[in-house]
Design an enzyme around this catalytic site. Structure first.
Site, PDB file in Angstrom:
ATOM      1  N   LYS A  56       0.818  -1.219   0.000  1.00 35.11           N
ATOM      2  CA  LYS A  56       0.000   0.000   0.000  1.00 35.11           C
ATOM      3  C   LYS A  56       0.849   1.265   0.000  1.00 35.11           C
ATOM      4  O   LYS A  56       0.327   2.377  -0.168  1.00 35.11           O
ATOM      5  CB  LYS A  56      -0.959  -0.022   1.189  1.00 35.11           C
ATOM      6  N   SER A  80      -4.915 -10.519  11.488  1.00 33.11           N
ATOM      7  CA  SER A  80      -6.001  -9.872  12.229  1.00 33.11           C
ATOM      8  C   SER A  80      -6.502  -8.666  11.448  1.00 33.11           C
ATOM      9  O   SER A  80      -5.720  -7.863  10.954  1.00 33.11           O
ATOM     10  CB  SER A  80      -5.495  -9.440  13.613  1.00 33.11           C
TER      11      SER A  80
END
Length: 593
Positions: free
Chosen positions: A397, A438
Protein backbone atom coordinates in the site's frame (compact mmCIF):
# COMPACT_ATOMS: atom_id res chain seq x y z
CA UNK A 1 -17.95 -49.51 33.99
CA UNK A 2 -14.75 -49.25 31.92
CA UNK A 3 -12.79 -51.35 34.42
CA UNK A 4 -15.54 -54.01 34.46
CA UNK A 5 -15.47 -54.19 30.66
CA UNK A 6 -11.69 -54.51 30.73
CA UNK A 7 -11.84 -57.32 33.30
CA UNK A 8 -14.45 -59.20 31.25
CA UNK A 9 -12.31 -58.85 28.12
CA UNK A 10 -9.21 -60.18 29.92
CA UNK A 11 -11.20 -63.07 31.44
CA UNK A 12 -12.64 -63.94 28.02
CA UNK A 13 -9.21 -63.97 26.36
CA UNK A 14 -7.67 -66.00 29.19
CA UNK A 15 -10.38 -68.65 29.01
CA UNK A 16 -10.16 -68.86 25.21
CA UNK A 17 -6.35 -69.03 25.25
CA UNK A 18 -6.37 -71.80 27.90
CA UNK A 19 -8.67 -73.85 25.66
CA UNK A 20 -6.56 -73.06 22.58
CA UNK A 21 -3.31 -74.08 24.30
CA UNK A 22 -4.87 -77.28 25.64
CA UNK A 23 -6.03 -78.25 22.16
CA UNK A 24 -2.90 -77.01 20.33
CA UNK A 25 -0.63 -79.64 21.96
CA UNK A 26 -3.19 -82.33 21.14
CA UNK A 27 -3.44 -81.17 17.51
CA UNK A 28 0.38 -81.02 17.34
CA UNK A 29 0.59 -84.70 18.36
CA UNK A 30 -2.16 -85.60 15.91
CA UNK A 31 -0.24 -83.94 13.08
CA UNK A 32 3.02 -85.57 14.17
CA UNK A 33 1.47 -89.05 14.15
CA UNK A 34 -0.87 -88.54 11.15
CA UNK A 35 -4.03 -88.65 13.28
CA UNK A 36 -3.21 -91.71 15.42
CA UNK A 37 -1.34 -91.00 18.68
CA UNK A 38 0.30 -94.09 20.22
CA UNK A 39 -0.74 -94.56 23.89
CA UNK A 40 2.88 -94.55 25.03
CA UNK A 41 3.17 -90.82 24.09
CA UNK A 42 0.01 -89.67 25.92
CA UNK A 43 1.64 -89.06 29.38
CA UNK A 44 4.33 -86.89 27.76
CA UNK A 45 1.64 -85.03 25.85
CA UNK A 46 -0.28 -84.24 29.07
CA UNK A 47 2.83 -83.16 31.03
CA UNK A 48 4.13 -80.98 28.20
CA UNK A 49 0.68 -79.50 27.56
CA UNK A 50 0.28 -78.40 31.18
CA UNK A 51 3.75 -76.85 31.35
CA UNK A 52 3.41 -75.13 27.98
CA UNK A 53 -0.01 -73.72 28.91
CA UNK A 54 1.42 -71.99 32.00
CA UNK A 55 4.47 -70.69 30.08
CA UNK A 56 2.35 -69.37 27.18
CA UNK A 57 -0.13 -67.55 29.42
CA UNK A 58 2.75 -65.96 31.36
CA UNK A 59 4.56 -64.95 28.17
CA UNK A 60 1.45 -63.40 26.56
CA UNK A 61 0.84 -61.50 29.79
CA UNK A 62 4.45 -60.25 29.76
CA UNK A 63 3.99 -59.10 26.16
CA UNK A 64 0.82 -57.20 27.29
CA UNK A 65 -1.34 -58.99 24.72
CA UNK A 66 -4.26 -59.10 27.17
CA UNK A 67 -4.29 -55.29 27.39
CA UNK A 68 -5.02 -54.83 23.68
CA UNK A 69 -8.74 -54.20 22.86
CA UNK A 70 -10.27 -55.94 19.85
CA UNK A 71 -10.35 -52.83 17.70
CA UNK A 72 -6.62 -52.14 18.16
CA UNK A 73 -5.41 -55.61 17.29
CA UNK A 74 -3.14 -55.45 14.25
CA UNK A 75 0.08 -56.60 12.65
CA UNK A 76 2.24 -55.49 15.56
CA UNK A 77 0.23 -57.60 18.01
CA UNK A 78 0.38 -60.58 15.62
CA UNK A 79 4.16 -60.33 15.62
CA UNK A 80 4.22 -60.22 19.42
CA UNK A 81 2.07 -63.36 19.68
CA UNK A 82 4.29 -65.25 17.23
CA UNK A 83 7.42 -64.20 19.08
CA UNK A 84 5.88 -65.12 22.45
CA UNK A 85 4.94 -68.60 21.23
CA UNK A 86 8.41 -69.20 19.76
CA UNK A 87 10.02 -68.07 23.03
CA UNK A 88 7.75 -70.46 24.93
CA UNK A 89 8.94 -73.26 22.65
CA UNK A 90 12.55 -72.36 23.43
CA UNK A 91 11.92 -72.26 27.18
CA UNK A 92 10.11 -75.60 27.11
CA UNK A 93 12.89 -77.15 25.05
CA UNK A 94 15.32 -76.15 27.80
CA UNK A 95 13.07 -77.76 30.43
CA UNK A 96 12.73 -80.85 28.26
CA UNK A 97 16.50 -81.26 27.96
CA UNK A 98 16.88 -80.94 31.75
CA UNK A 99 14.08 -83.40 32.63
CA UNK A 100 13.87 -85.58 29.53
CA UNK A 101 13.05 -88.73 31.52
CA UNK A 102 9.76 -87.21 32.74
CA UNK A 103 8.45 -86.70 29.20
CA UNK A 104 9.98 -89.76 27.52
CA UNK A 105 9.08 -90.89 25.03
CA UNK A 106 8.51 -87.46 23.45
CA UNK A 107 8.84 -86.35 19.76
CA UNK A 108 10.80 -83.09 19.73
CA UNK A 109 9.18 -81.90 16.49
CA UNK A 110 5.92 -81.45 18.42
CA UNK A 111 7.42 -78.44 20.22
CA UNK A 112 7.71 -76.31 17.08
CA UNK A 113 4.43 -77.61 15.62
CA UNK A 114 2.65 -76.61 18.85
CA UNK A 115 4.25 -73.14 18.82
CA UNK A 116 3.08 -72.45 15.28
CA UNK A 117 -0.44 -73.79 15.93
CA UNK A 118 -0.73 -71.71 19.12
CA UNK A 119 0.34 -68.50 17.34
CA UNK A 120 -2.08 -69.13 14.45
CA UNK A 121 -5.08 -69.93 16.68
CA UNK A 122 -4.52 -67.14 19.23
CA UNK A 123 -4.03 -64.60 16.44
CA UNK A 124 -6.99 -65.90 14.45
CA UNK A 125 -9.31 -65.53 17.45
CA UNK A 126 -8.48 -61.85 17.76
CA UNK A 127 -8.42 -61.14 14.04
CA UNK A 128 -11.83 -62.77 13.56
CA UNK A 129 -13.47 -60.34 15.99
CA UNK A 130 -11.59 -57.38 14.46
CA UNK A 131 -12.70 -58.44 10.97
CA UNK A 132 -16.31 -58.77 12.15
CA UNK A 133 -16.16 -55.31 13.74
CA UNK A 134 -14.72 -53.83 10.54
CA UNK A 135 -17.44 -55.50 8.47
CA UNK A 136 -20.20 -54.15 10.71
CA UNK A 137 -18.78 -50.62 10.53
CA UNK A 138 -17.97 -50.77 6.83
CA UNK A 139 -21.11 -48.97 5.70
CA UNK A 140 -21.74 -46.52 8.51
CA UNK A 141 -22.02 -42.89 7.42
CA UNK A 142 -21.71 -41.41 3.93
CA UNK A 143 -20.09 -43.15 0.96
CA UNK A 144 -16.84 -41.51 -0.15
CA UNK A 145 -14.14 -42.03 -2.75
CA UNK A 146 -10.49 -41.62 -1.75
CA UNK A 147 -8.23 -39.69 -4.12
CA UNK A 148 -4.73 -41.18 -4.16
CA UNK A 149 -3.22 -44.55 -3.27
CA UNK A 150 -0.64 -43.62 -0.62
CA UNK A 151 0.34 -44.45 2.95
CA UNK A 152 -2.21 -41.81 3.95
CA UNK A 153 -4.89 -43.91 2.25
CA UNK A 154 -4.17 -46.86 4.54
CA UNK A 155 -4.50 -44.59 7.58
CA UNK A 156 -7.78 -43.17 6.25
CA UNK A 157 -9.22 -46.66 5.67
CA UNK A 158 -8.12 -47.76 9.13
CA UNK A 159 -9.69 -44.66 10.65
CA UNK A 160 -12.97 -45.12 8.77
CA UNK A 161 -13.20 -48.75 9.89
CA UNK A 162 -12.68 -47.74 13.51
CA UNK A 163 -15.45 -45.14 13.28
CA UNK A 164 -13.12 -42.11 13.26
CA UNK A 165 -15.27 -40.26 10.72
CA UNK A 166 -18.83 -40.54 9.44
CA UNK A 167 -17.83 -42.03 6.06
CA UNK A 168 -17.23 -45.39 4.44
CA UNK A 169 -14.98 -45.92 1.43
CA UNK A 170 -16.48 -47.20 -1.82
CA UNK A 171 -13.34 -46.87 -3.94
CA UNK A 172 -9.88 -45.46 -4.50
CA UNK A 173 -8.71 -43.59 -7.59
CA UNK A 174 -5.33 -42.25 -8.64
CA UNK A 175 -4.07 -40.34 -11.66
CA UNK A 176 -0.74 -42.20 -11.72
CA UNK A 177 -0.93 -44.97 -14.32
CA UNK A 178 1.56 -47.23 -12.52
CA UNK A 179 -0.81 -47.48 -9.53
CA UNK A 180 -4.03 -48.08 -11.47
CA UNK A 181 -5.08 -51.73 -11.10
CA UNK A 182 -3.07 -52.33 -7.94
CA UNK A 183 -4.74 -53.16 -4.63
CA UNK A 184 -4.81 -51.05 -1.47
CA UNK A 185 -6.29 -52.76 1.61
CA UNK A 186 -8.59 -54.84 -0.57
CA UNK A 187 -9.67 -52.00 -2.88
CA UNK A 188 -8.59 -52.08 -6.52
CA UNK A 189 -7.23 -48.66 -7.45
CA UNK A 190 -9.12 -47.11 -10.36
CA UNK A 191 -8.13 -44.30 -12.70
CA UNK A 192 -9.08 -40.75 -11.79
CA UNK A 193 -11.25 -40.63 -14.90
CA UNK A 194 -13.69 -42.92 -13.06
CA UNK A 195 -14.68 -40.11 -10.70
CA UNK A 196 -17.62 -39.18 -12.92
CA UNK A 197 -19.09 -42.69 -12.53
CA UNK A 198 -19.00 -42.30 -8.74
CA UNK A 199 -21.03 -39.09 -9.06
CA UNK A 200 -23.53 -40.93 -11.27
CA UNK A 201 -23.81 -43.58 -8.53
CA UNK A 202 -24.69 -40.91 -5.96
CA UNK A 203 -21.30 -40.55 -4.23
CA UNK A 204 -20.86 -36.86 -3.33
CA UNK A 205 -17.95 -37.05 -0.86
CA UNK A 206 -14.23 -37.26 -1.61
CA UNK A 207 -11.19 -37.44 0.67
CA UNK A 208 -7.83 -36.33 -0.77
CA UNK A 209 -4.93 -38.51 0.39
CA UNK A 210 -2.22 -36.88 -1.72
CA UNK A 211 0.57 -34.49 -0.77
CA UNK A 212 0.01 -31.55 -3.10
CA UNK A 213 1.34 -28.06 -3.61
CA UNK A 214 -1.33 -25.34 -3.13
CA UNK A 215 -1.74 -24.77 -6.87
CA UNK A 216 -2.12 -28.55 -7.42
CA UNK A 217 -4.64 -28.79 -4.58
CA UNK A 218 -6.59 -25.86 -6.03
CA UNK A 219 -6.65 -27.54 -9.45
CA UNK A 220 -7.84 -30.86 -7.99
CA UNK A 221 -10.44 -29.15 -5.81
CA UNK A 222 -11.81 -27.26 -8.82
CA UNK A 223 -11.97 -30.49 -10.81
CA UNK A 224 -13.87 -32.31 -8.04
CA UNK A 225 -16.17 -29.34 -7.53
CA UNK A 226 -16.94 -29.17 -11.26
CA UNK A 227 -17.70 -32.90 -11.37
CA UNK A 228 -20.26 -32.45 -8.61
CA UNK A 229 -18.55 -33.49 -5.37
CA UNK A 230 -20.16 -31.36 -2.65
CA UNK A 231 -18.19 -32.63 0.36
CA UNK A 232 -14.42 -32.51 -0.25
CA UNK A 233 -12.00 -33.26 2.59
CA UNK A 234 -8.24 -33.60 2.91
CA UNK A 235 -6.19 -35.88 5.14
CA UNK A 236 -3.23 -34.48 7.06
CA UNK A 237 -0.66 -36.58 8.87
CA UNK A 238 0.13 -36.20 12.56
CA UNK A 239 2.34 -33.18 13.24
CA UNK A 240 0.81 -30.98 10.57
CA UNK A 241 -1.32 -27.97 11.28
CA UNK A 242 -4.59 -29.89 10.86
CA UNK A 243 -4.54 -33.53 11.82
CA UNK A 244 -6.76 -36.24 10.35
CA UNK A 245 -9.68 -35.81 7.94
CA UNK A 246 -10.40 -32.07 7.79
CA UNK A 247 -12.09 -29.47 5.62
CA UNK A 248 -10.00 -27.78 2.94
CA UNK A 249 -9.37 -24.21 4.05
CA UNK A 250 -9.07 -21.15 1.86
CA UNK A 251 -5.49 -20.84 3.17
CA UNK A 252 -4.73 -24.30 1.73
CA UNK A 253 -5.81 -23.08 -1.72
CA UNK A 254 -4.18 -19.64 -1.67
CA UNK A 255 -0.83 -20.51 -0.09
CA UNK A 256 2.10 -20.21 -2.50
CA UNK A 257 4.87 -22.27 -0.87
CA UNK A 258 7.96 -20.45 -2.25
CA UNK A 259 10.63 -22.94 -3.33
CA UNK A 260 13.56 -20.83 -2.21
CA UNK A 261 12.99 -20.76 1.55
CA UNK A 262 16.54 -21.03 2.93
CA UNK A 263 16.67 -21.94 6.61
CA UNK A 264 20.46 -21.95 6.63
CA UNK A 265 20.62 -18.31 5.52
CA UNK A 266 18.19 -17.23 8.23
CA UNK A 267 19.93 -19.28 10.92
CA UNK A 268 23.26 -17.70 10.00
CA UNK A 269 21.67 -14.23 10.21
CA UNK A 270 19.71 -14.71 13.48
CA UNK A 271 21.71 -17.34 15.37
CA UNK A 272 23.47 -16.06 18.50
CA UNK A 273 22.15 -12.49 18.08
CA UNK A 274 20.14 -10.24 20.39
CA UNK A 275 17.03 -9.49 18.35
CA UNK A 276 14.39 -6.85 19.07
CA UNK A 277 10.95 -7.14 17.45
CA UNK A 278 8.53 -4.22 17.69
CA UNK A 279 4.85 -4.99 17.37
CA UNK A 280 5.74 -8.42 18.73
CA UNK A 281 2.14 -9.37 19.41
CA UNK A 282 0.77 -8.63 15.93
CA UNK A 283 0.29 -11.13 13.13
CA UNK A 284 3.65 -10.39 11.50
CA UNK A 285 5.52 -9.59 14.70
CA UNK A 286 4.44 -12.77 16.50
CA UNK A 287 5.52 -14.98 13.59
CA UNK A 288 8.85 -13.13 13.37
CA UNK A 289 9.32 -13.83 17.11
CA UNK A 290 8.64 -17.53 16.67
CA UNK A 291 11.10 -17.78 13.80
CA UNK A 292 13.80 -15.85 15.64
CA UNK A 293 13.58 -18.32 18.51
CA UNK A 294 13.53 -21.23 16.08
CA UNK A 295 16.66 -19.99 14.31
CA UNK A 296 18.67 -19.55 17.49
CA UNK A 297 18.39 -15.93 18.68
CA UNK A 298 20.45 -15.41 21.82
CA UNK A 299 17.83 -13.07 23.32
CA UNK A 300 14.49 -11.90 21.96
CA UNK A 301 13.29 -8.45 23.01
CA UNK A 302 9.52 -8.44 22.43
CA UNK A 303 8.28 -4.85 22.32
CA UNK A 304 4.48 -4.51 22.31
CA UNK A 305 2.08 -1.85 23.60
CA UNK A 306 -0.86 -4.26 24.07
CA UNK A 307 -0.68 -6.16 27.35
CA UNK A 308 -2.88 -8.98 26.04
CA UNK A 309 -0.94 -9.38 22.78
CA UNK A 310 2.34 -9.48 24.68
CA UNK A 311 0.94 -12.14 26.99
CA UNK A 312 -0.30 -14.13 23.99
CA UNK A 313 3.02 -14.20 22.13
CA UNK A 314 4.87 -15.17 25.29
CA UNK A 315 2.43 -18.06 25.78
CA UNK A 316 2.67 -19.02 22.10
CA UNK A 317 6.45 -19.38 22.46
CA UNK A 318 6.08 -21.41 25.69
CA UNK A 319 7.52 -18.55 27.76
CA UNK A 320 10.97 -19.29 26.32
CA UNK A 321 13.75 -18.30 28.70
CA UNK A 322 15.22 -16.07 25.97
CA UNK A 323 12.08 -13.91 25.88
CA UNK A 324 12.38 -10.39 27.26
CA UNK A 325 8.90 -8.87 27.53
CA UNK A 326 8.71 -5.09 27.09
CA UNK A 327 5.28 -3.46 27.36
CA UNK A 328 5.86 -0.10 25.70
CA UNK A 329 4.48 2.38 23.19
CA UNK A 330 7.39 3.06 20.84
CA UNK A 331 6.33 6.69 20.38
CA UNK A 332 7.50 7.28 23.97
CA UNK A 333 11.10 8.07 23.13
CA UNK A 334 12.56 8.26 26.65
CA UNK A 335 11.22 4.91 27.78
CA UNK A 336 12.24 3.38 24.44
CA UNK A 337 15.76 4.81 24.81
CA UNK A 338 16.08 3.00 28.15
CA UNK A 339 15.10 -0.30 26.50
CA UNK A 340 17.77 0.13 23.82
CA UNK A 341 20.42 1.07 26.37
CA UNK A 342 19.52 -1.96 28.50
CA UNK A 343 19.48 -4.67 25.82
CA UNK A 344 21.71 -3.25 23.05
CA UNK A 345 20.09 -5.33 20.25
CA UNK A 346 22.17 -6.58 17.31
CA UNK A 347 19.12 -6.69 15.02
CA UNK A 348 15.85 -4.74 15.14
CA UNK A 349 12.85 -5.91 13.16
CA UNK A 350 10.28 -3.13 13.12
CA UNK A 351 6.80 -4.60 12.59
CA UNK A 352 4.81 -2.19 14.78
CA UNK A 353 2.35 -0.07 12.82
CA UNK A 354 -1.30 0.77 12.40
CA UNK A 355 -2.21 -1.14 9.22
CA UNK A 356 -6.00 -1.04 8.99
CA UNK A 357 -6.81 1.34 6.12
CA UNK A 358 -10.29 2.60 7.23
CA UNK A 359 -9.17 3.16 10.84
CA UNK A 360 -6.18 5.18 9.70
CA UNK A 361 -8.50 7.18 7.42
CA UNK A 362 -10.67 8.04 10.43
CA UNK A 363 -7.63 8.79 12.66
CA UNK A 364 -4.93 10.36 10.44
CA UNK A 365 -3.16 12.27 13.24
CA UNK A 366 -2.79 9.11 15.34
CA UNK A 367 -1.73 7.08 12.28
CA UNK A 368 1.04 9.60 11.54
CA UNK A 369 2.24 9.66 15.15
CA UNK A 370 2.24 5.88 15.56
CA UNK A 371 3.62 4.88 12.18
CA UNK A 372 6.03 7.69 11.34
CA UNK A 373 7.15 8.82 14.79
CA UNK A 374 7.41 5.19 15.92
CA UNK A 375 9.60 4.29 12.93
CA UNK A 376 11.74 7.40 13.40
CA UNK A 377 12.30 6.49 17.06
CA UNK A 378 13.31 2.95 16.14
CA UNK A 379 15.81 4.12 13.53
CA UNK A 380 17.24 7.01 15.55
CA UNK A 381 17.79 4.83 18.63
CA UNK A 382 19.24 1.99 16.56
CA UNK A 383 21.80 4.40 15.14
CA UNK A 384 22.51 5.87 18.57
CA UNK A 385 23.24 2.44 20.06
CA UNK A 386 24.94 1.14 16.88
CA UNK A 387 22.52 -1.68 16.18
CA UNK A 388 24.03 -3.66 13.31
CA UNK A 389 20.87 -4.05 11.22
CA UNK A 390 17.34 -2.63 11.17
CA UNK A 391 14.59 -4.22 9.09
CA UNK A 392 11.46 -2.17 8.37
CA UNK A 393 8.36 -4.20 7.51
CA UNK A 394 6.54 -2.28 4.78
CA UNK A 395 3.49 -2.87 2.59
CA UNK A 396 2.31 -2.85 -1.02
CA UNK A 397 0.00 0.00 0.00
CA UNK A 398 3.07 2.25 0.11
CA UNK A 399 3.29 2.02 -3.70
CA UNK A 400 1.63 5.16 -5.10
CA UNK A 401 -0.57 5.36 -2.01
CA UNK A 402 -4.25 6.31 -2.07
CA UNK A 403 -4.78 6.25 1.69
CA UNK A 404 -3.29 7.66 4.89
CA UNK A 405 -1.87 4.32 6.00
CA UNK A 406 -0.03 3.75 2.71
CA UNK A 407 1.32 7.30 2.69
CA UNK A 408 2.66 6.99 6.25
CA UNK A 409 4.38 3.72 5.35
CA UNK A 410 5.98 5.38 2.32
CA UNK A 411 7.34 8.11 4.56
CA UNK A 412 8.71 5.37 6.84
CA UNK A 413 10.43 3.76 3.84
CA UNK A 414 12.02 7.07 2.82
CA UNK A 415 13.29 7.75 6.33
CA UNK A 416 14.64 4.24 6.76
CA UNK A 417 16.39 4.01 3.40
CA UNK A 418 18.07 7.39 3.74
CA UNK A 419 19.32 6.90 7.31
CA UNK A 420 22.09 4.33 6.83
CA UNK A 421 25.40 4.76 8.61
CA UNK A 422 28.62 2.74 8.57
CA UNK A 423 27.65 1.05 11.82
CA UNK A 424 23.91 0.55 11.19
CA UNK A 425 22.49 -1.02 8.03
CA UNK A 426 18.83 -0.18 7.47
CA UNK A 427 16.62 -1.97 4.93
CA UNK A 428 12.91 -2.22 4.15
CA UNK A 429 10.93 -5.24 2.96
CA UNK A 430 7.66 -4.64 1.16
CA UNK A 431 4.96 -7.27 0.63
CA UNK A 432 1.18 -7.73 0.36
CA UNK A 433 -1.43 -9.33 2.58
CA UNK A 434 -0.72 -12.32 4.77
CA UNK A 435 -3.37 -15.02 5.00
CA UNK A 436 -5.54 -14.83 8.09
CA UNK A 437 -3.95 -11.72 9.63
CA UNK A 438 -6.00 -9.87 12.23
CA UNK A 439 -8.41 -7.43 10.61
CA UNK A 440 -7.99 -8.98 7.15
CA UNK A 441 -10.72 -10.22 4.85
CA UNK A 442 -10.45 -13.98 5.49
CA UNK A 443 -11.20 -13.90 9.26
CA UNK A 444 -14.02 -11.46 8.48
CA UNK A 445 -15.53 -13.84 5.91
CA UNK A 446 -15.19 -16.78 8.31
CA UNK A 447 -17.05 -14.84 11.00
CA UNK A 448 -19.82 -13.91 8.56
CA UNK A 449 -20.16 -17.53 7.44
CA UNK A 450 -20.36 -18.68 11.07
CA UNK A 451 -23.10 -16.11 11.65
CA UNK A 452 -24.94 -17.22 8.46
CA UNK A 453 -24.60 -13.76 6.93
CA UNK A 454 -23.86 -12.84 3.30
CA UNK A 455 -20.20 -12.05 2.65
CA UNK A 456 -19.42 -8.34 2.34
CA UNK A 457 -17.18 -7.58 -0.64
CA UNK A 458 -16.36 -3.98 -1.48
CA UNK A 459 -16.26 -4.31 -5.29
CA UNK A 460 -16.70 -7.15 -7.86
CA UNK A 461 -13.25 -6.50 -9.36
CA UNK A 462 -11.16 -5.78 -6.26
CA UNK A 463 -7.96 -7.87 -6.06
CA UNK A 464 -5.25 -8.46 -3.50
CA UNK A 465 -1.96 -10.35 -3.15
CA UNK A 466 -1.69 -13.06 -0.48
CA UNK A 467 1.02 -15.16 1.15
CA UNK A 468 1.23 -17.39 4.22
CA UNK A 469 2.50 -15.41 7.20
CA UNK A 470 5.17 -18.01 8.07
CA UNK A 471 6.60 -17.93 4.55
CA UNK A 472 6.43 -14.14 4.24
CA UNK A 473 8.30 -13.74 7.54
CA UNK A 474 11.02 -16.20 6.60
CA UNK A 475 11.51 -14.38 3.30
CA UNK A 476 11.76 -11.10 5.24
CA UNK A 477 14.56 -12.57 7.34
CA UNK A 478 16.22 -14.03 4.23
CA UNK A 479 16.14 -10.63 2.54
CA UNK A 480 17.69 -9.03 5.61
CA UNK A 481 20.43 -11.67 5.65
CA UNK A 482 21.71 -10.55 2.21
CA UNK A 483 21.17 -6.81 2.74
CA UNK A 484 24.02 -4.34 2.94
CA UNK A 485 21.89 -1.31 3.87
CA UNK A 486 19.68 1.07 1.94
CA UNK A 487 17.84 -1.59 -0.09
CA UNK A 488 14.09 -1.76 -0.58
CA UNK A 489 13.29 -5.44 -0.98
CA UNK A 490 10.06 -6.66 -2.57
CA UNK A 491 8.64 -10.15 -2.07
CA UNK A 492 7.20 -11.91 -5.09
CA UNK A 493 3.60 -12.51 -4.03
CA UNK A 494 2.55 -14.32 -7.20
CA UNK A 495 -0.68 -13.49 -8.99
CA UNK A 496 -3.35 -11.25 -7.41
CA UNK A 497 -6.57 -12.87 -6.21
CA UNK A 498 -10.06 -11.51 -6.90
CA UNK A 499 -11.74 -11.11 -3.53
CA UNK A 500 -15.17 -11.94 -4.99
CA UNK A 501 -13.82 -15.26 -6.33
CA UNK A 502 -12.26 -15.99 -2.95
CA UNK A 503 -15.58 -15.27 -1.21
CA UNK A 504 -17.42 -17.65 -3.57
CA UNK A 505 -14.83 -20.34 -2.92
CA UNK A 506 -15.12 -19.93 0.85
CA UNK A 507 -18.89 -20.30 0.60
CA UNK A 508 -18.46 -23.51 -1.42
CA UNK A 509 -15.90 -24.86 1.06
CA UNK A 510 -18.42 -24.25 3.85
CA UNK A 511 -21.38 -25.64 1.88
CA UNK A 512 -23.13 -22.29 2.41
CA UNK A 513 -23.38 -20.94 -1.12
CA UNK A 514 -26.95 -19.87 -0.35
CA UNK A 515 -25.60 -17.02 1.82
CA UNK A 516 -24.37 -15.19 -1.25
CA UNK A 517 -22.24 -12.05 -1.61
CA UNK A 518 -23.16 -8.45 -0.86
CA UNK A 519 -21.19 -5.69 -2.63
CA UNK A 520 -20.87 -2.70 -0.30
CA UNK A 521 -18.59 -0.30 -2.23
CA UNK A 522 -14.95 0.64 -1.75
CA UNK A 523 -14.09 2.02 1.66
CA UNK A 524 -12.41 5.42 2.10
CA UNK A 525 -8.79 5.22 0.96
CA UNK A 526 -9.17 1.74 -0.52
CA UNK A 527 -7.65 0.79 -3.87
CA UNK A 528 -9.42 -1.38 -6.40
CA UNK A 529 -6.11 -2.99 -7.39
CA UNK A 530 -2.92 -3.05 -5.35
CA UNK A 531 0.08 -2.03 -7.42
CA UNK A 532 2.00 -4.81 -9.12
CA UNK A 533 4.82 -5.42 -6.68
CA UNK A 534 7.45 -6.76 -9.05
CA UNK A 535 8.53 -4.22 -11.68
CA UNK A 536 10.45 -5.33 -14.81
CA UNK A 537 13.28 -3.02 -13.74
CA UNK A 538 13.65 -4.60 -10.30
CA UNK A 539 16.92 -6.38 -9.61
CA UNK A 540 16.79 -10.11 -8.86
CA UNK A 541 18.62 -11.49 -5.84
CA UNK A 542 19.97 -15.00 -5.34
CA UNK A 543 16.47 -15.89 -4.04
CA UNK A 544 13.84 -16.02 -6.79
CA UNK A 545 11.11 -14.77 -4.42
CA UNK A 546 13.06 -11.64 -3.39
CA UNK A 547 13.77 -8.59 -5.56
CA UNK A 548 15.40 -5.22 -4.94
CA UNK A 549 13.35 -2.29 -6.23
CA UNK A 550 14.30 1.34 -6.73
CA UNK A 551 13.66 3.89 -4.03
CA UNK A 552 14.40 7.57 -4.43
CA UNK A 553 17.14 9.24 -2.44
CA UNK A 554 15.90 11.99 -0.14
CA UNK A 555 17.74 14.67 1.75
CA UNK A 556 17.54 13.43 5.34
CA UNK A 557 17.71 16.90 6.88
CA UNK A 558 14.81 18.07 4.72
CA UNK A 559 12.88 14.93 5.55
CA UNK A 560 13.43 15.43 9.28
CA UNK A 561 12.11 18.98 8.98
CA UNK A 562 9.07 17.86 7.00
CA UNK A 563 8.32 15.06 9.47
CA UNK A 564 8.59 17.55 12.34
CA UNK A 565 6.02 19.79 10.60
CA UNK A 566 3.81 16.78 9.86
CA UNK A 567 3.79 15.69 13.51
CA UNK A 568 2.64 19.19 14.50
CA UNK A 569 -0.40 19.09 12.21
CA UNK A 570 -3.55 20.36 13.86
CA UNK A 571 -6.18 18.76 11.65
CA UNK A 572 -6.78 16.11 8.98
CA UNK A 573 -6.38 18.56 6.09
CA UNK A 574 -2.91 19.59 7.30
CA UNK A 575 -1.92 15.92 7.64
CA UNK A 576 -2.93 15.21 4.05
CA UNK A 577 -1.24 18.36 2.70
CA UNK A 578 2.06 17.68 4.49
CA UNK A 579 2.06 14.00 3.54
CA UNK A 580 1.76 15.07 -0.12
CA UNK A 581 4.82 17.32 0.26
CA UNK A 582 6.88 14.25 1.20
CA UNK A 583 5.05 11.74 -1.04
CA UNK A 584 3.98 13.66 -4.20
CA UNK A 585 2.46 10.49 -5.73
CA UNK A 586 -0.01 10.27 -2.80
CA UNK A 587 -3.44 10.47 -4.51
CA UNK A 588 -5.89 10.42 -1.64
CA UNK A 589 -9.09 8.48 -2.37
CA UNK A 590 -11.36 9.85 0.35
CA UNK A 591 -14.72 8.78 -0.95
CA UNK A 592 -16.56 5.48 -1.16
CA UNK A 593 -17.12 4.05 -4.63
Amino acid sequence: MIRATKRRRIAFFLLCDILIFAFSIYFAFLLRFSGDIPEIFIPGMIYSGAILLVIKIAMLWAFQIYRVPWRFFGLNESRKITLACLLCAGIFFGIFLSYEEIFAPFPRSVIIIDALLSAIMVGSLRISKRALMDFKKAKNGKPCVIIGSTSKTLQILKGLKSGYANYYAVGIVDGRKDLVGTYCDGYQVGHKDELKSYIEDGVKSAIIALKLMPNELKELYDELDTLGFKDIKIFSLIGQKNEGITDISIEDLLARKPKDLDSAAVESFIGGKVVMVTGAGGTIGSEICKQCLKFGAKELIMVEHSEYNLYQINEATNADERNRLVMLNITHINEFDFVFSKFRPDIVIHAAAYKHVPLCEFNPLIAVQNNIMGTKNVIDLAKKYETKKVVLISTDKAVRPTNIMGATKRVCELYALNSNTNSTEIVAVRFGNVLGSSGSVIPKFKAQIAANEPLSVTHPDITRYFMLVSEACQLVLQAASIASGGELFVLNMGEPVRIADMAKRMLRLSNKEHLGIKFVGLRPGEKLYEELLIDPNDVATKFESIFVTKSQSYDIDLLNSQISDLLQSQNDAEVEQRLKLIVPEFNHNKNRN
